[in-house]
Design a protein around this motif. Structure first.
Motif, mmCIF file in Angstrom:
data_model
loop_
_atom_site.group_PDB
_atom_site.id
_atom_site.type_symbol
_atom_site.label_atom_id
_atom_site.label_comp_id
_atom_site.label_asym_id
_atom_site.label_seq_id
_atom_site.Cartn_x
_atom_site.Cartn_y
_atom_site.Cartn_z
ATOM 1 N N SER A 103 0.792 -0.980 0.090
ATOM 2 C CA SER A 103 0.217 -0.111 0.184
ATOM 3 C C SER A 103 1.001 1.023 -0.068
ATOM 4 O O SER A 103 2.033 1.177 0.332
ATOM 5 C CB SER A 103 -1.077 0.377 0.955
ATOM 6 N N TYR A 104 0.264 2.036 -0.519
ATOM 7 C CA TYR A 104 0.630 3.935 0.081
ATOM 8 C C TYR A 104 -0.420 4.083 0.403
ATOM 9 O O TYR A 104 -1.750 4.559 -0.029
ATOM 10 C CB TYR A 104 0.788 4.256 -1.636
ATOM 11 N N GLN A 105 0.369 5.082 1.299
ATOM 12 C CA GLN A 105 -0.599 5.352 1.960
ATOM 13 C C GLN A 105 -0.223 7.215 2.823
ATOM 14 O O GLN A 105 0.703 7.489 2.800
ATOM 15 C CB GLN A 105 -0.596 5.224 3.531
ATOM 16 N N GLU A 106 -0.763 8.544 2.351
ATOM 17 C CA GLU A 106 -0.602 9.886 3.559
ATOM 18 C C GLU A 106 -0.996 10.587 4.606
ATOM 19 O O GLU A 106 -2.464 9.531 4.682
ATOM 20 C CB GLU A 106 -1.137 10.502 1.961
ATOM 21 N N ASN A 107 -0.503 11.245 4.584
ATOM 22 C CA ASN A 107 -1.134 11.539 5.885
ATOM 23 C C ASN A 107 -0.785 13.283 6.017
ATOM 24 O O ASN A 107 0.602 13.549 5.261
ATOM 25 C CB ASN A 107 -1.344 10.854 7.357
ATOM 26 N N LYS A 108 -0.954 13.712 6.957
ATOM 27 C CA LYS A 108 -1.173 15.478 7.158
ATOM 28 C C LYS A 108 -1.202 15.183 9.033
ATOM 29 O O LYS A 108 -1.705 14.693 9.143
ATOM 30 C CB LYS A 108 -2.096 16.090 6.972
ATOM 31 N N ARG A 109 -0.256 16.327 9.530
ATOM 32 C CA ARG A 109 0.834 15.830 10.936
ATOM 33 C C ARG A 109 0.699 17.301 11.242
ATOM 34 O O ARG A 109 2.174 17.849 10.978
ATOM 35 C CB ARG A 109 1.642 14.568 11.023
ATOM 36 N N VAL A 110 0.217 17.534 12.022
ATOM 37 C CA VAL A 110 0.735 19.234 13.116
ATOM 38 C C VAL A 110 1.448 18.614 14.088
ATOM 39 O O VAL A 110 1.528 17.690 15.355
ATOM 40 C CB VAL A 110 -0.587 19.618 13.573
ATOM 41 N N SER A 111 2.616 18.832 14.153
ATOM 42 C CA SER A 111 3.682 18.352 15.527
ATOM 43 C C SER A 111 3.830 19.966 16.381
ATOM 44 O O SER A 111 4.517 20.674 16.455
ATOM 45 C CB SER A 111 5.622 18.259 15.283
ATOM 46 N N PHE A 112 4.495 18.357 18.291
ATOM 47 C CA PHE A 112 4.190 20.206 19.014
ATOM 48 C C PHE A 112 5.318 19.164 19.871
ATOM 49 O O PHE A 112 5.182 17.726 20.136
ATOM 50 C CB PHE A 112 2.849 19.735 19.745
ATOM 51 N N LEU A 113 5.640 19.736 20.596
ATOM 52 C CA LEU A 113 7.143 19.150 21.498
ATOM 53 C C LEU A 113 5.683 19.594 23.218
ATOM 54 O O LEU A 113 5.183 21.335 23.243
ATOM 55 C CB LEU A 113 7.723 19.434 21.666
ATOM 56 N N LEU A 114 5.342 18.621 24.046
ATOM 57 C CA LEU A 114 4.928 19.095 25.371
ATOM 58 C C LEU A 114 5.147 17.847 26.711
ATOM 59 O O LEU A 114 5.056 16.968 26.576
ATOM 60 C CB LEU A 114 3.850 18.664 25.446
ATOM 61 N N ASP A 115 6.125 18.826 27.653
ATOM 62 C CA ASP A 115 6.472 18.241 28.482
ATOM 63 C C ASP A 115 7.543 17.133 28.292
ATOM 64 O O ASP A 115 6.828 16.070 29.298
ATOM 65 C CB ASP A 115 5.493 18.567 29.430
ATOM 66 N N GLY A 116 8.231 16.795 27.876
ATOM 67 C CA GLY A 116 8.996 16.666 27.181
ATOM 68 C C GLY A 116 8.579 14.809 25.699
ATOM 69 O O GLY A 116 9.148 13.725 25.771
ATOM 70 N N ALA A 117 7.571 15.082 25.918
ATOM 71 C CA ALA A 117 6.444 14.296 24.272
ATOM 72 C C ALA A 117 7.048 14.458 23.402
ATOM 73 O O ALA A 117 6.502 16.351 23.008
ATOM 74 C CB ALA A 117 5.077 14.099 25.087
ATOM 75 N N GLU A 118 6.477 13.884 22.319
ATOM 76 C CA GLU A 118 6.387 14.112 21.145
ATOM 77 C C GLU A 118 4.723 14.644 20.754
ATOM 78 O O GLU A 118 3.820 13.443 21.065
ATOM 79 C CB GLU A 118 6.539 13.609 19.831
ATOM 80 N N VAL A 119 4.271 15.401 20.270
ATOM 81 C CA VAL A 119 1.967 14.911 20.470
ATOM 82 C C VAL A 119 1.325 15.840 19.154
ATOM 83 O O VAL A 119 1.999 16.927 18.735
ATOM 84 C CB VAL A 119 1.545 16.567 21.410
ATOM 85 N N GLU A 120 1.465 15.225 18.399
ATOM 86 C CA GLU A 120 0.468 14.596 16.852
ATOM 87 C C GLU A 120 -0.838 14.791 17.133
ATOM 88 O O GLU A 120 -1.208 13.885 17.438
ATOM 89 C CB GLU A 120 1.686 13.834 15.889
ATOM 90 N N ILE A 121 -1.372 15.545 16.037
ATOM 91 C CA ILE A 121 -2.694 15.714 15.427
ATOM 92 C C ILE A 121 -2.812 15.186 14.096
ATOM 93 O O ILE A 121 -2.032 15.707 13.140
ATOM 94 C CB ILE A 121 -3.119 17.248 15.384
ATOM 95 N N ASP A 122 -2.710 13.596 13.659
ATOM 96 C CA ASP A 122 -2.549 12.844 12.462
ATOM 97 C C ASP A 122 -4.376 13.460 11.583
ATOM 98 O O ASP A 122 -5.396 12.957 12.773
ATOM 99 C CB ASP A 122 -2.541 11.965 13.149
ATOM 100 N N THR A 123 -4.053 13.525 10.620
ATOM 101 C CA THR A 123 -5.580 13.852 10.006
ATOM 102 C C THR A 123 -4.979 13.203 8.543
ATOM 103 O O THR A 123 -3.632 12.740 8.110
ATOM 104 C CB THR A 123 -5.595 15.409 9.031
ATOM 105 N N ARG A 124 -5.349 11.156 8.475
ATOM 106 C CA ARG A 124 -5.880 10.815 7.574
ATOM 107 C C ARG A 124 -6.994 10.931 6.958
ATOM 108 O O ARG A 124 -7.826 10.740 7.232
ATOM 109 C CB ARG A 124 -5.483 9.458 8.288
ATOM 110 N N PRO A 125 -6.497 9.881 5.263
ATOM 111 C CA PRO A 125 -7.765 10.268 4.812
ATOM 112 C C PRO A 125 -8.795 9.097 5.064
ATOM 113 O O PRO A 125 -8.613 8.139 5.506
ATOM 114 C CB PRO A 125 -7.283 9.804 3.091
ATOM 115 N N GLN A 126 -10.610 9.174 5.242
ATOM 116 C CA GLN A 126 -12.020 9.008 5.133
ATOM 117 C C GLN A 126 -11.896 8.188 7.322
ATOM 118 O O GLN A 126 -13.054 7.524 6.897
ATOM 119 C CB GLN A 126 -11.196 7.285 4.518
ATOM 120 N N ILE A 127 -10.892 8.937 8.038
ATOM 121 C CA ILE A 127 -11.240 8.466 9.438
ATOM 122 C C ILE A 127 -11.490 10.065 9.672
ATOM 123 O O ILE A 127 -10.296 10.574 9.711
ATOM 124 C CB ILE A 127 -10.281 7.878 10.228
ATOM 125 N N PRO A 128 -11.774 9.634 11.531
ATOM 126 C CA PRO A 128 -11.803 11.054 11.823
ATOM 127 C C PRO A 128 -9.871 12.031 12.372
ATOM 128 O O PRO A 128 -9.573 10.797 12.733
ATOM 129 C CB PRO A 128 -12.636 11.202 13.172
#
Length: 176
Positions: free
Chosen positions: A100-125
């Motif tokens: 498979s080939y897949q795409e997603n969009k990601r908004v990345s943050f650093l918070l209190d030592g963690a990587e926090v990502e908001i992931d948007t993928r086709p067809q799902i919330p």
């Protein structure tokens, strides 16, 4: 094989979650459009696979192994490679065909030592992903954002799609 400590919180409101992350002292580090090829190591074995991913900033080749759906249930070994298309061609020469080939969009943050990502993928919330040094840190950072341990899942992408009635293994191309 190193352990990945990662939890997902599904079906989020991206704007509200981004604001919460920033309000809690998080720092936005960027937005990415990502693409990946996924290859079976052993056809039919969904517990281990190869991922070739281009984040727009770095191209990596990874072997991922799912040992459980827990926050610390994924083990991975990863190397940086130079060229997405050439690495795909090399894998082909070694006998691997992308399933498979897949795409997603990601908004990345650093918070209190963690990587926090908001992931948007086709067809799902859209969902939130928290990766940290330990399972306890993932749970702690989720708590900072107002979520409990029961809100977290360590399920892989195939299982997340299945929650929405989508068989990701039957979709050869997942594009926006």
């Amino acid at each position: 094989m190193p352990i990945e400590h990662e939890g997902k919180i599904l079906d989020i409101d991206p704007a509200a979650v981004e604001q919460t992350i920033l309000d809690k002292g998080g720092r936005k580090v960027g937005e990415k459009f990502m693409r990946r090829y996924v290859y079976d190591i052993v056809p039919g074995d969904m517990s281990k696979w190869i991922r070739l991913r281009d984040t727009g900033q770095e191209i990596t080749l990874t072997v991922k192994e799912i040992r459980s759906d827990a926050i610390d249930g994924t083990h991975e070994t990863e190397v940086v490679v130079n060229d997405f298309d050439e690495t795909n061609a090399l894998l082909g020469m070694l006998g691997f065909t992308a399933k498979s080939y897949q795409e997603n969009k990601r908004v990345s943050f650093l918070l209190d030592g963690a990587e926090v990502e908001i992931d948007t993928r086709p067809q799902i919330p859209t969902y939130l992903e928290i990766e940290a040094a330990s399972a306890e840190d993932v749970i702690r950072v989720a708590g900072l954002l107002g979520y409990s341990e029961s809100d977290l899942t360590g399920e892989n992408t195939i299982k997340v799609y299945a929650r929405y009635g989508i068989d990701l293994t039957s979709i050869p191309e997942l594009r926006f």
